[in-house]
Design an enzyme around this catalytic site. Structure first.
Site, short mmCIF file in Angstrom:
data_model
loop_
_atom_site.label_atom_id
_atom_site.label_comp_id
_atom_site.label_asym_id
_atom_site.label_seq_id
_atom_site.Cartn_x
_atom_site.Cartn_y
_atom_site.Cartn_z
CD GLU A 137 -111.19 -30.92 2.13
OE1 GLU A 137 -110.86 -31.95 1.50
OE2 GLU A 137 -110.45 -29.93 2.29
CG HIS A 150 -107.83 -26.57 -2.92
ND1 HIS A 150 -107.28 -27.15 -1.82
CD2 HIS A 150 -107.57 -25.23 -2.81
CE1 HIS A 150 -106.71 -26.21 -1.07
NE2 HIS A 150 -106.88 -25.05 -1.65
CG ASP A 192 -107.30 -30.62 -3.30
OD1 ASP A 192 -106.45 -29.76 -3.52
OD2 ASP A 192 -108.22 -30.48 -2.46
ZN LIG Z 1 -107.98 -28.91 -1.00
#
Ligand SMILES: [Zn+2]
Length: 272
Positions: free
Chosen positions: A140, A178, A188
């Site tokens: 992330e 993603h 994303d």
């Molecule tokens: Zn994501």
């Protein structure tokens, strides 16, 4: 006694201060260790798993090690800061996590052992893999989705990918986003993510110069996208995902002739 009175006040305050500021995640770290311990004990006590009744007496093989991740999925957090994301991944009710969080200033939090299954990809598919979480590492990147990624953050992410590639021998094509595994639900990392720079460094594949490219008659964009790895059940979502990642723009609709050339050169890379 008079001299001790200030101490009686000071010590509990100091205790509370250190508890809040120096170990804010002590409780959730304990939960992590408890869960890791539970899984380790389960493997140790129950080597044959729950899959089927096994012949008795049990005969255990002696040559083995841990399974390795083979895909890396990049995300942006869509949150306002790393503190929020760390909190999100330490609250059980959110049911989400990732192995790594890369903050704006380049700090990397390694939140989950690479050998464990994080909950970052959700319902997603890449090629024939329908359980992306089981085979991937989730990273992330702290970014709200509409701002540029910081240089410190990109440099730290590249360094992290270098480590992962070396450690697990992950092929270039398996560094993905993603949105690639969930084109109908996710966007994303955002259109501002520099995928070409990452592909040039060996993380992802990129298209070639299209100047003299002739797309063969009968070339089927959907088939090409499927071969690349996309779940093509919603073609308009996949076209939008392809454009965002490889052409740096958000747009709907089928691919025009120039975009098909880009896709064709990319698809050829996936055939090699
Ligand atoms: Zn994501």
């Amino acid at each position: 006694m008079k001299r001790l009175l200030p101490l009686l006040f000071f010590v509990p305050v100091l205790f509370l201060f250190t508890r809040c500021h120096r170990a804010p995640y002590a409780e959730t770290n304990k939960q992590y260790r408890d869960s890791a311990h539970r899984f380790a004990r389960e493997i140790e006590r129950n080597p044959a798993g729950q899959t089927m009744a096994t012949a008795q007496p049990w005969v255990g093989a002696v040559n083995f090690n841990l399974r390795k991740p083979n895909i890396v999925v990049l995300h942006h957090t869509a949150q306002g800061g790393c503190d929020t994301t760390l909190r999100t991944f330490t609250l059980q009710r959110t049911q989400v996590s990732a192995h790594y969080v890369v903050c704006r200033e380049g700090v990397v939090h390694h939140m989950l052992n690479d050998y464990l299954r994080a909950w970052h990809a959700g319902a997603g598919r890449w090629g024939n893999i329908q359980d992306v979480n089981s085979s991937s590492i989730g990273i992330e990147i702290d970014n709200n989705g509409v701002e540029p990624f910081s240089e410190a953050q990109l440099a730290a992410t590249l360094q992290l990918l270098d480590t992962l590639r070396r450690k697990y021998a992950i092929p270039a094509a398996n560094f993905i986003g993603h949105a690639d595994v969930a084109p109908t639900r996710k966007n994303d990392p955002s259109v501002l993510f520099p995928w070409k720079r990452f592909a040039d460094a060996g993380y992802g594949l990129w298209w070639s110069d299209t100047t003299n490219v002739q797309v063969p008659t009968g070339f089927n964009a959907i088939d090409a996208l499927r071969i690349i790895g996309y779940d093509v059940r919603d073609s308009s979502a996949v076209f939008a995902t392809f454009r965002r990642k490889y052409l740096g723009r958000e747009a709907k609709g089928t691919l025009d002739a120039d975009e098909q050339k880009v896709l064709y050169t990319l698809y050829r890379k996936f055939l090699q």
